[in-house]
Design an enzyme around this catalytic site. Structure first.
Site, PDB file in Angstrom:
ATOM      1  N   HIS A 208       0.839  -1.205   0.000  1.00  0.00           N
ATOM      2  CA  HIS A 208       0.000   0.000   0.000  1.00  0.00           C
ATOM      3  C   HIS A 208       0.876   1.258   0.000  1.00  0.00           C
ATOM      4  CE1 HIS A 208      -4.265   1.135   0.552  1.00  0.00           C
ATOM      5  NE2 HIS A 208      -3.792   2.241   1.106  1.00  0.00           N
TER       6      HIS A 208
ATOM      7  N   ASN B 126      -4.145   2.975  -4.624  1.00  0.00           N
ATOM      8  CA  ASN B 126      -3.396   1.715  -4.648  1.00  0.00           C
ATOM      9  C   ASN B 126      -4.141   0.601  -5.376  1.00  0.00           C
ATOM     10  OD1 ASN B 126      -0.882   2.124  -2.770  1.00  0.00           O
ATOM     11  ND2 ASN B 126      -2.587   3.067  -1.671  1.00  0.00           N
TER      12      ASN B 126
END
Length: 260
Positions: free
Chosen positions: A178, A184
């Site tokens: 992440h 993301n």
């Protein structure tokens, strides 16, 4: 790899061989298939993250028309994702190896005009992911984490994986890190399809209707390193995309489709 997954990958490879034997494909057919899959990819990837544009509204936005009642961010997400796909297609066409710079560039396209301060920059604070069983690493470790990701990707263990397995694992490893404050998921699915397209597969469209199964599969993989469920989900999506190609070609007059 369990036997069920192995059989599925073997079936997919047979279907891919059928498609490869039909190349070169009709130019206009390829263009229309690309447009359809890229639209579906953009719509579903954004919808998974909460974008409320419908499939038809997404198409209209990509044609340059503003949709009333929808936010500027939602418009930008559609346009940005289209541009990010074009970048993926470019680096695949140029046979460029994946790098951290490309990942940052890809993310920069995803967040362009949405959060220019964060676009293409690793997060500078710690985060938690609601509903996930794991916590992303501290922002202080992101450079090391991403370096390790690239070392795994370039290493022998990754190279020995089937392309669909490698794509699913790359996606999962990235999502677990992440590295960005936002975007993301979209970036990770773009990386997933970069790896698939590089290997000659059509893009896998993870549908918004499969969001729960997708999140569950990712959670299992991030928690205990079992990539079976996420690989199956990706394989099913690849198979769906291959079926679209094969079904359209089968209906093309005077264009016999070879069988592997």
């Amino acid at each position: 790899m369990n036997s069920e997954l192995l059989r599925k990958l073997e079936l997919i490879d047979a279907e891919k061989t059928t498609l490869d034997l039909a190349r070169p494909l009709p130019k206009n057919t390829v263009a229309s298939l690309r447009e359809k899959l890229n639209l579906d990819w953009t719509y579903h990837s954004n919808a998974i993250e909460g974008n409320t544009l419908t499939l038809r509204e997404t198409k209209v936005v990509l044609e340059g028309i503003t949709v009333g009642g929808k936010s500027i961010r939602e418009h930008c997400e559609a346009i940005n994702h289209r541009d990010a796909i074009a970048y993926i297609e470019e680096i695949v066409s140029n046979i460029e190896p994946l790098s951290e710079w490309q990942i940052k560039t890809l993310h920069g396209l995803v967040l362009a005009k949405i959060s220019d301060e964060d676009a293409g920059r690793y997060r500078r604070e710690n985060v938690v992911i609601a509903g996930a069983s794991t916590t992303p690493p501290s922002h202080l470790h992101l450079n090391d984490e991403m370096k390790q990701l690239m070392e795994w990707y370039e290493g022998e263990s990754a190279s020995k994986l089937h392309a669909i397995e490698r794509a699913a694992e790359l996606h999962t490893r990235f999502v677990k890190i992440h590295p960005f404050i936002d975007g993301n998921g979209r970036t990770g699915r773009l990386l997933l399809n970069f790896e698939l397209m590089k290997a000659g597969y059509p893009p896998a469209v993870i549908k918004k209707e499969d969001r729960l199964a997708y999140y569950d599969a990712l959670d299992v993989a991030c928690l205990n390193g079992d990539y079976t469920a996420i690989t199956k989900l990706v394989a099913n999506a690849v198979q769906d995309s291959l079926a679209i190609y094969i079904d359209v070609l089968a209906l093309t007059p005077n264009y016999p489709l070879p069988r592997a």
